[in-house]
Design a protein around this motif. Structure first.
Motif, PDB file in Angstrom:
ATOM      1  N   ARG A   1      53.477  46.024 -16.712  1.00 47.41           N
ATOM      2  CA  ARG A   1      54.595  45.496 -17.437  1.00 47.41           C
ATOM      3  C   ARG A   1      55.921  45.697 -16.551  1.00 47.41           C
ATOM      4  NH1 ARG A   1      53.417  45.933 -23.130  1.00 47.41           N
ATOM      5  NH2 ARG A   1      52.837  43.974 -22.932  1.00 47.41           N
ATOM      6  N   ALA A   2      56.830  44.849 -16.361  1.00 54.62           N
ATOM      7  CA  ALA A   2      58.433  45.084 -15.906  1.00 54.62           C
ATOM      8  C   ALA A   2      58.980  44.638 -16.951  1.00 54.62           C
ATOM      9  CB  ALA A   2      58.561  44.250 -14.707  1.00 54.62           C
ATOM     10  N   THR A   3      60.201  45.576 -17.349  1.00 52.62           N
ATOM     11  CA  THR A   3      61.231  45.369 -18.210  1.00 52.62           C
ATOM     12  C   THR A   3      62.503  45.738 -17.709  1.00 52.62           C
ATOM     13  OG1 THR A   3      59.620  46.092 -20.030  1.00 52.62           O
ATOM     14  CG2 THR A   3      61.937  45.898 -20.507  1.00 52.62           C
ATOM     15  N   ARG A   4      63.282  44.575 -17.909  1.00 53.03           N
ATOM     16  CA  ARG A   4      65.020  44.907 -17.413  1.00 53.03           C
ATOM     17  C   ARG A   4      65.648  44.943 -18.853  1.00 53.03           C
ATOM     18  NH1 ARG A   4      68.132  40.492 -14.866  1.00 53.03           N
ATOM     19  NH2 ARG A   4      68.346  39.623 -16.966  1.00 53.03           N
ATOM     20  N   SER A   5      66.294  45.838 -19.277  1.00 51.58           N
ATOM     21  CA  SER A   5      67.138  46.110 -20.168  1.00 51.58           C
ATOM     22  C   SER A   5      68.229  45.265 -20.329  1.00 51.58           C
ATOM     23  CB  SER A   5      67.623  47.530 -20.391  1.00 51.58           C
ATOM     24  OG  SER A   5      66.373  48.367 -20.643  1.00 51.58           O
ATOM     25  N   ALA A   6      68.755  44.551 -21.578  1.00 49.11           N
ATOM     26  CA  ALA A   6      69.808  43.878 -21.681  1.00 49.11           C
ATOM     27  C   ALA A   6      71.032  44.658 -21.275  1.00 49.11           C
ATOM     28  CB  ALA A   6      69.915  43.370 -23.134  1.00 49.11           C
ATOM     29  N   THR A   7      71.891  43.954 -20.707  1.00 47.06           N
ATOM     30  CA  THR A   7      73.374  44.344 -20.443  1.00 47.06           C
ATOM     31  C   THR A   7      74.313  43.341 -21.047  1.00 47.06           C
ATOM     32  OG1 THR A   7      73.561  42.987 -18.360  1.00 47.06           O
ATOM     33  CG2 THR A   7      72.434  45.243 -18.160  1.00 47.06           C
ATOM     34  N   PRO A   8      75.620  43.574 -20.839  1.00 50.95           N
ATOM     35  CA  PRO A   8      76.562  42.557 -21.423  1.00 50.95           C
ATOM     36  C   PRO A   8      76.628  41.134 -20.656  1.00 50.95           C
ATOM     37  CG  PRO A   8      77.640  44.559 -21.047  1.00 50.95           C
ATOM     38  CD  PRO A   8      76.303  44.738 -20.483  1.00 50.95           C
ATOM     39  N   ASP A   9      75.981  41.199 -19.717  1.00 53.54           N
ATOM     40  CA  ASP A   9      75.855  40.079 -18.652  1.00 53.54           C
ATOM     41  C   ASP A   9      74.438  39.191 -18.849  1.00 53.54           C
ATOM     42  OD1 ASP A   9      78.647  40.181 -18.178  1.00 53.54           O
ATOM     43  OD2 ASP A   9      77.802  41.450 -16.332  1.00 53.54           O
ATOM     44  N   TRP A  10      73.620  40.024 -19.180  1.00 55.22           N
ATOM     45  CA  TRP A  10      72.216  39.389 -19.059  1.00 55.22           C
ATOM     46  C   TRP A  10      71.130  39.708 -20.086  1.00 55.22           C
ATOM     47  CZ3 TRP A  10      71.065  36.576 -14.599  1.00 55.22           C
ATOM     48  CH2 TRP A  10      72.234  36.991 -13.683  1.00 55.22           C
ATOM     49  N   LEU A  11      70.462  39.056 -20.456  1.00 50.43           N
ATOM     50  CA  LEU A  11      69.335  39.244 -21.516  1.00 50.43           C
ATOM     51  C   LEU A  11      68.371  40.279 -21.019  1.00 50.43           C
ATOM     52  CD1 LEU A  11      68.753  35.699 -22.828  1.00 50.43           C
ATOM     53  CD2 LEU A  11      70.318  37.343 -24.144  1.00 50.43           C
ATOM     54  N   GLU A  12      67.465  40.883 -21.981  1.00 45.87           N
ATOM     55  CA  GLU A  12      66.252  41.456 -21.649  1.00 45.87           C
ATOM     56  C   GLU A  12      65.398  40.530 -20.891  1.00 45.87           C
ATOM     57  OE1 GLU A  12      62.945  44.095 -24.003  1.00 45.87           O
ATOM     58  OE2 GLU A  12      64.997  44.570 -24.132  1.00 45.87           O
ATOM     59  N   VAL A  13      64.518  41.260 -20.045  1.00 48.52           N
ATOM     60  CA  VAL A  13      63.472  40.396 -19.282  1.00 48.52           C
ATOM     61  C   VAL A  13      62.313  41.217 -19.424  1.00 48.52           C
ATOM     62  CG1 VAL A  13      62.771  39.492 -17.326  1.00 48.52           C
ATOM     63  CG2 VAL A  13      65.090  38.968 -17.876  1.00 48.52           C
ATOM     64  N   THR A  14      61.237  40.537 -19.978  1.00 50.71           N
ATOM     65  CA  THR A  14      59.886  41.497 -19.644  1.00 50.71           C
ATOM     66  C   THR A  14      58.744  40.503 -19.392  1.00 50.71           C
ATOM     67  OG1 THR A  14      60.318  42.802 -21.834  1.00 50.71           O
ATOM     68  CG2 THR A  14      58.188  42.484 -21.118  1.00 50.71           C
ATOM     69  N   THR A  15      57.690  40.733 -18.456  1.00 53.43           N
ATOM     70  CA  THR A  15      56.773  40.243 -17.957  1.00 53.43           C
ATOM     71  C   THR A  15      55.598  41.036 -17.709  1.00 53.43           C
ATOM     72  OG1 THR A  15      56.282  38.346 -16.331  1.00 53.43           O
ATOM     73  CG2 THR A  15      57.323  40.151 -15.431  1.00 53.43           C
ATOM     74  N   ASP A  16      54.518  40.453 -17.550  1.00 58.36           N
ATOM     75  CA  ASP A  16      53.293  41.327 -17.643  1.00 58.36           C
ATOM     76  C   ASP A  16      52.608  40.547 -16.267  1.00 58.36           C
ATOM     77  OD1 ASP A  16      53.774  42.784 -19.675  1.00 58.36           O
ATOM     78  OD2 ASP A  16      52.494  41.987 -20.965  1.00 58.36           O
ATOM     79  N   ALA A  17      51.466  41.324 -15.904  1.00 56.11           N
ATOM     80  CA  ALA A  17      50.602  40.756 -14.940  1.00 56.11           C
ATOM     81  C   ALA A  17      49.300  41.787 -14.910  1.00 56.11           C
ATOM     82  CB  ALA A  17      51.159  40.710 -13.543  1.00 56.11           C
ATOM     83  N   ASP A  18      48.137  41.091 -14.653  1.00 51.75           N
ATOM     84  CA  ASP A  18      46.907  41.790 -14.320  1.00 51.75           C
ATOM     85  C   ASP A  18      46.494  42.079 -12.980  1.00 51.75           C
ATOM     86  OD1 ASP A  18      46.144  41.818 -17.183  1.00 51.75           O
ATOM     87  OD2 ASP A  18      45.355  39.800 -16.880  1.00 51.75           O
ATOM     88  N   ALA A  19      46.282  43.540 -12.585  1.00 47.97           N
ATOM     89  CA  ALA A  19      45.861  43.556 -11.416  1.00 47.97           C
ATOM     90  C   ALA A  19      44.432  43.231 -10.897  1.00 47.97           C
ATOM     91  CB  ALA A  19      46.076  45.385 -11.304  1.00 47.97           C
ATOM     92  N   LYS A  20      44.395  42.694  -9.759  1.00 47.39           N
ATOM     93  CA  LYS A  20      43.283  42.136  -9.077  1.00 47.39           C
ATOM     94  C   LYS A  20      43.066  42.894  -7.724  1.00 47.39           C
ATOM     95  CE  LYS A  20      43.007  37.965 -11.722  1.00 47.39           C
ATOM     96  NZ  LYS A  20      44.091  37.159 -12.144  1.00 47.39           N
ATOM     97  N   ASP A  21      41.881  43.255  -7.437  1.00 46.45           N
ATOM     98  CA  ASP A  21      41.693  43.934  -6.075  1.00 46.45           C
ATOM     99  C   ASP A  21      42.634  45.120  -5.753  1.00 46.45           C
ATOM    100  OD1 ASP A  21      39.545  42.230  -5.698  1.00 46.45           O
ATOM    101  OD2 ASP A  21      40.926  40.723  -4.815  1.00 46.45           O
ATOM    102  N   GLY A  22      43.024  45.714  -6.775  1.00 47.67           N
ATOM    103  CA  GLY A  22      43.904  46.918  -6.708  1.00 47.67           C
ATOM    104  C   GLY A  22      45.521  46.567  -6.543  1.00 47.67           C
ATOM    105  N   ALA A  23      45.746  45.471  -6.852  1.00 46.16           N
ATOM    106  CA  ALA A  23      47.324  45.287  -6.773  1.00 46.16           C
ATOM    107  C   ALA A  23      47.499  44.074  -7.794  1.00 46.16           C
ATOM    108  CB  ALA A  23      47.583  44.607  -5.314  1.00 46.16           C
ATOM    109  N   ALA A  24      48.983  44.018  -8.078  1.00 51.02           N
ATOM    110  CA  ALA A  24      49.491  42.861  -8.953  1.00 51.02           C
ATOM    111  C   ALA A  24      50.803  42.479  -8.659  1.00 51.02           C
ATOM    112  CB  ALA A  24      49.482  43.491 -10.492  1.00 51.02           C
ATOM    113  N   THR A  25      51.117  41.194  -8.591  1.00 53.44           N
ATOM    114  CA  THR A  25      52.459  40.782  -8.340  1.00 53.44           C
ATOM    115  C   THR A  25      53.079  40.090  -9.491  1.00 53.44           C
ATOM    116  OG1 THR A  25      51.875  40.434  -5.868  1.00 53.44           O
ATOM    117  CG2 THR A  25      53.930  39.509  -6.700  1.00 53.44           C
ATOM    118  N   LEU A  26      54.363  40.662  -9.878  1.00 51.20           N
ATOM    119  CA  LEU A  26      55.227  40.087 -10.787  1.00 51.20           C
ATOM    120  C   LEU A  26      56.175  39.049 -10.520  1.00 51.20           C
ATOM    121  CD1 LEU A  26      54.943  43.477 -11.951  1.00 51.20           C
ATOM    122  CD2 LEU A  26      54.719  42.043 -13.967  1.00 51.20           C
TER     123      LEU A  26
END
Length: 103
Positions: A25-50
């Protein structure tokens, strides 16, 4: 609009380890200029790309899934427009709780 970026997480498992299903899970906290962002991915073969991440600093976490190994915490990662940031997460044995119920 700024071009999106990505994070690729590679997991280093000890020899002979079967880490099971890993989630990132990758999370970017909210700032005055940006909303919070969260995304998930499942690892396959020892790696995951978000993918499709707006530029900024992200915290990576690993929601628990059953398995024999679990990723160690990693430092925050900076996503740049149009680039893929690479992160390596070492795996360590997952904790186990064993109990005996006495009546």
């Amino acid at each position: 609009l700024r071009k999106a970026g990505a994070v690729r997480v590679t997991f280093d498992a000890p020899a002979g380890a079967k880490p099971g299903a890993l989630r990132v899970r990758a999370t970017r906290s909210a700032t005055p200029d940006w909303l919070e962002v969260t995304t998930d991915a499942d690892a396959k073969d020892g790696a995951a790309t978000l993918t499709g991440l707006p530029p900024g600093e992200y915290r990576l976490s690993f929601p628990y899934r059953a398995g024999t190994h679990f990723p160690k915490p990693v430092a925050a990662v900076v996503v740049k427009p149009g680039e893929t940031a690479a992160v390596n997460a070492a795996l360590e044995p997952a904790a186990k709780v064993t109990a005996t119920l006495l009546d």
